[in-house]
Write a protein that holds these residues in place. Structure first.
Motif, short mmCIF file in Angstrom:
data_model
loop_
_atom_site.label_atom_id
_atom_site.label_comp_id
_atom_site.label_asym_id
_atom_site.label_seq_id
_atom_site.Cartn_x
_atom_site.Cartn_y
_atom_site.Cartn_z
N LEU A 25 0.72 -1.20 0.04
CA LEU A 25 0.00 0.06 -0.01
C LEU A 25 1.03 1.29 0.08
O LEU A 25 0.52 2.29 -0.67
N ARG A 26 2.15 1.23 0.77
CA ARG A 26 2.82 2.32 0.89
C ARG A 26 3.58 2.71 -0.38
O ARG A 26 3.77 3.75 -0.93
N GLN A 27 3.83 1.50 -1.29
CA GLN A 27 4.55 1.89 -2.57
C GLN A 27 3.47 1.88 -3.52
O GLN A 27 3.82 2.20 -4.88
N GLY A 28 2.28 2.09 -3.47
CA GLY A 28 1.23 2.38 -4.11
C GLY A 28 0.86 1.36 -5.20
O GLY A 28 0.26 1.77 -6.31
N SER A 29 1.07 0.12 -5.01
CA SER A 29 1.10 -1.02 -5.96
C SER A 29 -0.07 -1.77 -5.41
O SER A 29 0.20 -3.04 -6.06
#
Length: 730
Positions: free
Chosen positions: A400-404
């Motif tokens: 989630l933090r990586q946006g993927s």
């Protein structure tokens, strides 16, 4: 590691411990404020497990514990005694508080173990928080039912086994695994399976050459705790190592009527010993239903349902504490996270850890399936689930933090679909299994009845299950089982009931009455039945005394009535419309084998065919004219079940001329020979009126079939009359 770095590493664990403690204190406050009868708080409900544990603690403190042999695992009693001794208090609230503190520390331990095993701090924190706020675990942490201690032992077992693998030369970790295994064996027996699985995992991942020392230490450490209990039981004359309750509880959870929970059933109520033997008979009776029951229990275990016993999570927890009722975390959520986490661990190259967690969880599940599914029994399995669940949460947050996140979900659509399918299968297993036991037609070995009740309910037939007890004899404390085959000839809105009564004369000695469809799970009443198929019910009767009307042939009678109104019973009729009496399913006698024969036995037995053997006879040698004398004889039935109604006759002759006789079945006609067990010993007494004339009279015994009047053969006897002695009348 510097003090600052150590503090930076440990403070999150301390926060988890404090959060867990605070959550449990809130639950305690809610339970304490609620009605004690609902919250099972203080005073504790009479007869409940937690009250029994505290009573045994008091016995331990007063020197009245242990008993001569342990009936249940004693580990928890000694644990409570240790806690009470350390704190110097046996106050109920103080003990609860100490147990809550220990359980909260276990949340920090879970976080630390997961952190070390997965090498991800976030996974450890997630696992610790899940344990801190998992509602059933938090609830049982506030009471005295072993669940909390079992969960702590499971956590220690998992961490110690992992560290034994990581540091194979350090034997302290396998020793700790062994101690948790031993403590589990004497506390919560389901932990034995995962403990043994841990040893097998060490062998599988390291090989025999590297792991044998660890497993040897593990086994010795386990024996260190098991041996004192086993030796104490042996000294007390017990024929078991730890607990006598196991076979009985296995039967309760798996018998022919069981629903997979700790519910009472007809099978349990009529079975009182040799539980494993009767369980095998129940499985053989309905093997398909047994398989469905196991699947149902597994599904119930894996579902979000939390079955209670005398401490119920829903009644004493969720109903009184909003902190539990509003918490959305449940077992289904943990299961989904665990399945995802195991796959992630496998893909991340941490296959040994994934196998350890999977093996521990599956083995624990199998151990629970030996008994019944209950919230407080199943909860400790989360010790093997939470590390994987925490890993899944950590990886999900990283994605989630990586946006993927979206791309990752699309890449893992097969995994998500599999998890959803498993959850749906679990729901179906809980709802749909086991199915009603139905047949298309009456089995060939059954007795056909074809009796119609109320123009729509047909008793197609019945079958006495002689693998439990012979058809015509009932042994005290043994089950006597009959299968009834019912069919609706047309749809009915009536819920019919039936009764089975065992009469001796006009006295009902055993009575069992229930609604149709109620005996076995699932309980589908006759108003829910389909027209056409045969619905099968297996009903057990038992006589729970060693005294009473023994050696008297009675009759088992079936009655059918609407709803719960026995006064409105139906008179059945046959297919031709002719009214029939109440069906008699069998004519058994209550017998306590091998029986007894008090009459003195002769030098040899005399065989009357293969059915009966005369052991001896007593008669007077002298008597007065017209006197009434008793002739007593001792008998043994043959090796095969007698099917015929034989009578014993005593005949009086004088100089070859027949004078008179008296005959009847044994016990003055009260005991029919078809009710005898093979090899059964019994006495018989006949009263003979002597003639008024003086003289020497010969006495003979014969046995004959009451239907054909044919006498049983006796070797060397004329007319199959066996001479037993003479009476001088003067």
């Amino acid at each position: 590691m510097t003090t600052r770095r150590l503090a930076r590493s440990l403070w999150p664990l301390l926060v988890i411990i404090l959060l867990a403690l605070g959550y449990r204190l809130l639950i305690m406050a809610d339970r304490a404020a609620a009605s004690p009868a609902v919250a099972a708080w203080d005073p504790l409900p009479g007869g409940s497990d937690q009250k029994v544990y505290l009573e045994r603690l008091q016995a331990l403190q007063s020197g009245d514990y242990p008993p001569g042999r342990f009936h249940y695992q004693p580990g928890f009693i000694y644990f409570l005694g240790l806690v009470s001794a350390i704190t110097g208090s046996d106050d109920l609230h103080s003990l609860r508080l100490v147990l809550v503190v220990i359980a909260s520390l276990n949340c920090g331990l879970m976080a630390g173990i997961t952190w070390l095993a997965t090498k991800r701090r976030g996974a450890g924190f997630a696992a610790g928080l899940l344990l801190a706020f998992y509602p059933p675990g938090a609830f049982y942490d506030t009471d005295f039912v072993i669940t909390s201690q079992s969960l702590a032992l499971a956590t220690l077992m998992t961490g110690a086994t992992w560290l034994a693998w990581r540091r194979p030369r350090t034997l302290v970790w396998p020793a700790l695994t062994g101690l948790t295994l031993g403590a589990g064996a004497v506390t919560r027996f389901e932990l034995v399976g995962p403990g043994v699985a841990s040893a097998c995992w060490l062998f599988a991942t390291q090989g025999l050459r590297r792991a044998w020392r660890q497993v040897l230490v593990l086994a010795l450490a386990a024996l260190l705790l098991i041996a004192p209990v086993a030796l104490h039981n042996r000294q007390g004359g017990a024929d078991y190592l730890i607990s006598a309750a196991g076979p009985r509880e296995m039967y309760r959870g798996n018998n022919r009527d069981a629903d997979g929970l700790r519910s009472p059933s007809n099978a349990s109520a009529t079975t009182h010993d040799d539980y494993l033997h009767w369980l095998l008979q129940d499985i053989a009776l309905e093997p398909v239903r047994f398989g469905q029951l196991i699947l149902h229990k597994a599904a119930f275990f894996l579902s979000s349902l939390e079955a209670g016993n005398n401490l119920n999570f829903a009644i004493s927890g969720q109903a009184v504490s909003p902190w539990l009722a509003r918490n959305p975390l449940n077992f289904s959520v943990l299961l989904a996270l665990t399945m995802a986490g195991l796959v992630m661990l496998w893909r991340a190259g941490q296959r040994p850890l994934a196998l350890l967690l999977l093996t521990g969880a599956v083995t624990y599940l199998l151990m629970v399936l030996l008994l019944w599914v209950e919230s407080r029994i199943k909860t400790p399995v989360i010790a093997w689930m939470l590390p994987a669940a925490g890993f899944a949460i950590d990886r999900g947050l990283a994605t989630l933090r990586q946006g993927s996140l979206t791309a990752d979900l699309l890449r893992n659509w097969r995994l998500l679909l599999a998890i959803a399918a498993v959850l749906l299968l679990i729901e179906a297993g809980v709802r749909e299994l086991p199915r009603d036991v139905t047949l298309a037609e009456l089995p060939g070995e059954a007795t056909a009845a074809n009796l119609i009740y109320d123009d729509r309910l047909e008793l197609v037939g019945w079958q006495v299950r002689e693998q439990y007890s012979p058809r015509n004899s009932i042994r005290p404390f043994h089950p006597w089982v009959v299968s009834l085959y019912w069919r609706l000839t047309q749809a009915s809105e009536v819920d019919y009931s039936f009764s089975l009564k065992y009469f001796i004369g006009e006295r009902a000695v055993i009575t069992y009455d229930r609604p149709l469809g109620y005996v076995a799970f699932p309980r589908d009443y006759s108003s829910d039945w389909q027209v056409g198929p045969l619905y099968v019910e297996h009903i057990g009767l038992s006589y729970r005394k060693f005294h009473g009307p023994l050696e008297q042939t009675g009759r088992i009678v079936l009655d059918v009535y609407p709803e719960s109104d026995p006064e409105a019973g139906f008179d059945p009729y046959d297919n031709d419309g002719a009214r029939q009496g109440r069906p008699v399913l069998a004519r058994p006698a209550i017998l306590l084998p091998p029986g007894s024969a008090e009459v003195s036995q002769g030098d040899r037995e005399v065989a009357f065919g293969d059915a009966l053997h005369l052991l001896g006879a007593d008669l007077p040698t002298r008597a007065a004219p017209g006197e009434r004398v008793a002739l007593r004889s001792a008998w043994r039935s043959g090796a095969q079940q007698i099917e015929a109604p034989y009578a014993i006759g005593v005949f009086l002759f004088r100089e070859g001329e027949f004078i008179g006789n008296v005959d009847s079945p044994p016990a003055g006609g009260a005991l029919q020979t078809f009710s005898l067990l093979p090899g059964y010993h019994f006495d018989d007494e006949k009263w003979l009126d002597l003639p008024p004339e003086a003289g020497l009279y010969e006495v003979f015994i014969a046995v004959y079939d009451q239907r054909s009047m044919a006498r049983l053969p006796v070797a060397g006897a004329a007319d199959n009359l066996h001479f037993i002695g003479s009476i001088e009348v003067f």
